[in-house]
Design a protein around this motif. Structure first.
Motif, PDB file in Angstrom:
ATOM      1  N   GLN A  16      37.082   5.290  36.156  1.00 59.04           N
ATOM      2  CA  GLN A  16      36.468   5.194  37.087  1.00 59.04           C
ATOM      3  C   GLN A  16      37.111   5.657  38.655  1.00 59.04           C
ATOM      4  N   HIS A  17      38.958   4.789  38.443  1.00 61.66           N
ATOM      5  CA  HIS A  17      39.459   4.787  39.314  1.00 61.66           C
ATOM      6  C   HIS A  17      40.109   6.267  39.905  1.00 61.66           C
ATOM      7  N   ALA A  18      40.182   7.094  38.472  1.00 56.17           N
ATOM      8  CA  ALA A  18      40.796   7.591  38.595  1.00 56.17           C
ATOM      9  C   ALA A  18      39.445   9.215  38.561  1.00 56.17           C
ATOM     10  N   ASP A  19      38.109   8.493  38.206  1.00 59.00           N
ATOM     11  CA  ASP A  19      37.203   9.893  38.663  1.00 59.00           C
ATOM     12  C   ASP A  19      37.243   9.800  40.348  1.00 59.00           C
ATOM     13  N   ARG A  20      37.450   8.829  40.601  1.00 60.32           N
ATOM     14  CA  ARG A  20      37.258   8.880  42.299  1.00 60.32           C
ATOM     15  C   ARG A  20      38.535   9.371  42.676  1.00 60.32           C
ATOM     16  N   SER A  21      39.450   9.568  42.462  1.00 59.32           N
ATOM     17  CA  SER A  21      40.538   9.617  42.871  1.00 59.32           C
ATOM     18  C   SER A  21      40.561  11.383  43.248  1.00 59.32           C
ATOM     19  N   ILE A  22      41.349  11.102  43.829  1.00 56.20           N
ATOM     20  CA  ILE A  22      41.239  12.991  44.978  1.00 56.20           C
ATOM     21  C   ILE A  22      42.266  13.595  43.752  1.00 56.20           C
ATOM     22  N   ASP A  23      41.825  15.127  43.198  1.00 54.92           N
ATOM     23  CA  ASP A  23      43.207  15.470  42.896  1.00 54.92           C
ATOM     24  C   ASP A  23      43.708  15.904  43.253  1.00 54.92           C
ATOM     25  N   PRO A  24      45.242  15.826  42.623  1.00 56.61           N
ATOM     26  CA  PRO A  24      46.084  16.334  42.795  1.00 56.61           C
ATOM     27  C   PRO A  24      46.774  17.880  43.410  1.00 56.61           C
ATOM     28  N   ALA A  25      45.900  18.152  42.849  1.00 54.28           N
ATOM     29  CA  ALA A  25      46.338  19.871  42.984  1.00 54.28           C
ATOM     30  C   ALA A  25      46.037  20.097  44.376  1.00 54.28           C
ATOM     31  N   ARG A  26      44.653  20.128  44.828  1.00 54.81           N
ATOM     32  CA  ARG A  26      44.176  20.085  45.955  1.00 54.81           C
ATOM     33  C   ARG A  26      44.672  19.285  47.678  1.00 54.81           C
ATOM     34  N   ALA A  27      45.334  18.263  46.980  1.00 55.79           N
ATOM     35  CA  ALA A  27      46.424  17.265  47.591  1.00 55.79           C
ATOM     36  C   ALA A  27      48.077  18.127  47.837  1.00 55.79           C
TER      37      ALA A  27
END
Length: 192
Positions: A16-27
């Motif tokens: 659930q935390h991973a689903d909420r986090s920002i995609d590293p490639a986009r960051a």
């Protein structure tokens, strides 16, 4: 895992935390674009004198020198006299401005990131040397104001440039994939 929570509940919480986090490639793409904007802004302000770091009367298009102000005021370090000699030289102005423009455009477009990292790191290393953060005092004996003798913003930007190239940050929100597919780039990883 909190007390009373089994492995399944813990795994679900992590997911659930991973689903909420920002995609590293986009960051990293966002970091690439804003870093490119830093270089482009410096180019345009120095070229056209938008009144931030460069007043209109000192703009490159109005006959001003983008290197004279900074390099002629270098007041510390082993290259102080070298930078004074370079201040306002036509070749220093052109190399500096082409560097700012090229680095900025390449970062925003997401292409040639290894060359950009190399050129940008060289430019930033020279700027670091001009400010010479290890010095506690300037040549005239006044305090330098350096807050960190080694890692200042020049070093941080250089690390960012190398990291963006290393992870191939041009493929998200950039032309990195198209660039890498070009025949003369495909077999030369250093051009990506």
């Amino acid at each position: 895992m909190t007390p009373g929570q089994g492995p399944t509940e813990a795994a679900m919480a992590v997911q659930q935390h991973a689903d909420r986090s920002i995609d590293p490639a986009r960051a990293l793409a966002a970091l690439r674009v804003v870093t490119g904007f830093v270089f482009l802004w410096a180019f345009f302000d120095k070229a056209f004198g938008w009144g931030y770091a460069t007043p209109a009367k000192s703009a490159w298009v109005n006959g001003g020198s983008p290197t004279r102000g900074f390099l002629s005021h270098v007041a510390v370090g082993p290259l102080e006299s070298v930078f004074h000699d370079w201040a306002g030289a036509w070749w220093a102005d052109w190399l500096f401005m082409l560097g700012l423009l090229g680095i900025g455009l390449a970062l925003v477009a997401g292409v040639a990131l290894w060359i950009t990292a190399a050129a940008g790191t060289l430019m930033l290393a020279l700027m670091w040397a001009a400010e010479w953060p290890p010095a506690r005092h300037l040549s005239d004996g006044t305090a330098s104001g350096s807050s960190n003798p080694f890692v200042d913003y020049h070093v941080v930007y250089a690390v960012v440039l190398v990291a963006l190239a290393a992870v191939g940050a041009g493929t998200t929100w950039g032309l990195g994939r198209r660039w890498a597919a070009l025949p003369w780039v495909r077999d030369r990883s250093w051009l990506r």
